[in-house]
Structures are given as C-alpha cells and as structure tokens.
Scaffold this motif. Structure first.
Motif, short mmCIF file in Angstrom:
data_model
loop_
_atom_site.label_atom_id
_atom_site.label_comp_id
_atom_site.label_asym_id
_atom_site.label_seq_id
_atom_site.Cartn_x
_atom_site.Cartn_y
_atom_site.Cartn_z
N ALA A 127 0.82 -1.22 0.00
CA ALA A 127 0.00 0.00 0.00
C ALA A 127 0.85 1.27 0.00
N GLY A 128 2.15 1.11 0.24
CA GLY A 128 3.02 2.28 0.26
C GLY A 128 2.87 3.13 1.50
N VAL A 129 2.63 2.46 2.64
CA VAL A 129 2.51 3.16 3.92
C VAL A 129 3.47 2.51 4.91
N SER A 130 3.63 3.09 6.07
CA SER A 130 4.53 2.50 7.06
C SER A 130 3.83 1.38 7.82
N ARG A 131 4.63 0.44 8.32
CA ARG A 131 4.07 -0.64 9.11
C ARG A 131 3.43 -0.09 10.39
N SER A 132 4.03 0.94 10.96
CA SER A 132 3.46 1.50 12.20
C SER A 132 2.09 2.12 11.94
N THR A 133 1.85 2.62 10.74
CA THR A 133 0.52 3.15 10.40
C THR A 133 -0.51 2.03 10.45
N VAL A 134 -0.18 0.89 9.83
CA VAL A 134 -1.09 -0.26 9.83
C VAL A 134 -1.27 -0.77 11.25
N ARG A 135 -0.18 -0.97 11.97
CA ARG A 135 -0.23 -1.50 13.33
C ARG A 135 -1.07 -0.61 14.24
N ASP A 136 -0.80 0.69 14.23
CA ASP A 136 -1.52 1.59 15.12
C ASP A 136 -3.00 1.72 14.75
N PHE A 137 -3.32 1.68 13.46
CA PHE A 137 -4.71 1.72 13.04
C PHE A 137 -5.45 0.48 13.52
N GLU A 138 -4.84 -0.70 13.31
CA GLU A 138 -5.50 -1.94 13.71
C GLU A 138 -5.67 -2.05 15.23
N ARG A 139 -4.85 -1.36 15.97
CA ARG A 139 -4.94 -1.36 17.44
C ARG A 139 -5.78 -0.21 17.97
N HIS A 140 -6.47 0.49 17.07
CA HIS A 140 -7.34 1.61 17.44
C HIS A 140 -6.57 2.76 18.10
N ARG A 141 -5.29 2.90 17.77
CA ARG A 141 -4.50 3.99 18.35
C ARG A 141 -4.74 5.30 17.61
N HIS A 142 -5.08 5.21 16.33
CA HIS A 142 -5.42 6.41 15.56
C HIS A 142 -6.16 6.01 14.30
N GLY A 143 -6.86 6.97 13.73
CA GLY A 143 -7.53 6.75 12.46
C GLY A 143 -6.56 6.94 11.32
N LEU A 144 -7.06 6.78 10.11
CA LEU A 144 -6.24 6.94 8.92
C LEU A 144 -6.59 8.24 8.21
#
Length: 75
Positions: free
Chosen positions: A26-43
C-alpha cells in the motif's frame, strides 16, 4: 467507504498477509497499519484510500456496515 480496523485485520487474514506486507504493497509505514488496527489512531483519507485500493486489487471486497456491521469477502 470507511475502513474499520477489524476489516483491515480480517482482510489481511484472508490474504495471509502480515502488517509489513500490507504496508509495503500500500506504500505506507508498518506503524501506520499497526496503530490503526490497534485503534490507536484513524487513517488520513489518502492512506485509507491506498489501503482499500490495495485490498481491492488483491481480490478483497469490503462490505459496508449493515445489520451485522462491516465485513470482508474474498472474490
């Protein structure tokens, strides 16, 4: 369509993708995916669009919330 964290995890599961593989495709960082899936932040809209497009190109159908909530199907 708005992507839910649970849909993201479920779609990765259907494709047998890691967070890292989704991030690369997707061309994004792994931390973006991880934090989104953990409900830490939206996209951000652009990031969400990239992830949705990546899933769709891989054969995933993201189902909108309905009577039973959002869902995921593989074509």
């Amino acid at each position: 369509m708005e992507l839910a964290p649970e849909q993201c995890r479920a779609a990765r599961g259907l494709l047998n993708w890691t967070q890292e593989l989704l991030a690369v495709r997707a061309g994004v960082s792994r931390s973006t995916v991880r934090d989104f899936e953990r409900h830490r932040h939206g996209l951000h809209r652009g990031t969400e669009s990239q992830i949705i497009r990546t899933f769709q190109e891989a054969g995933i159908m993201l189902l909108p919330p309905g009577e039973h909530g959002p869902g995921v199907r593989i074509r």
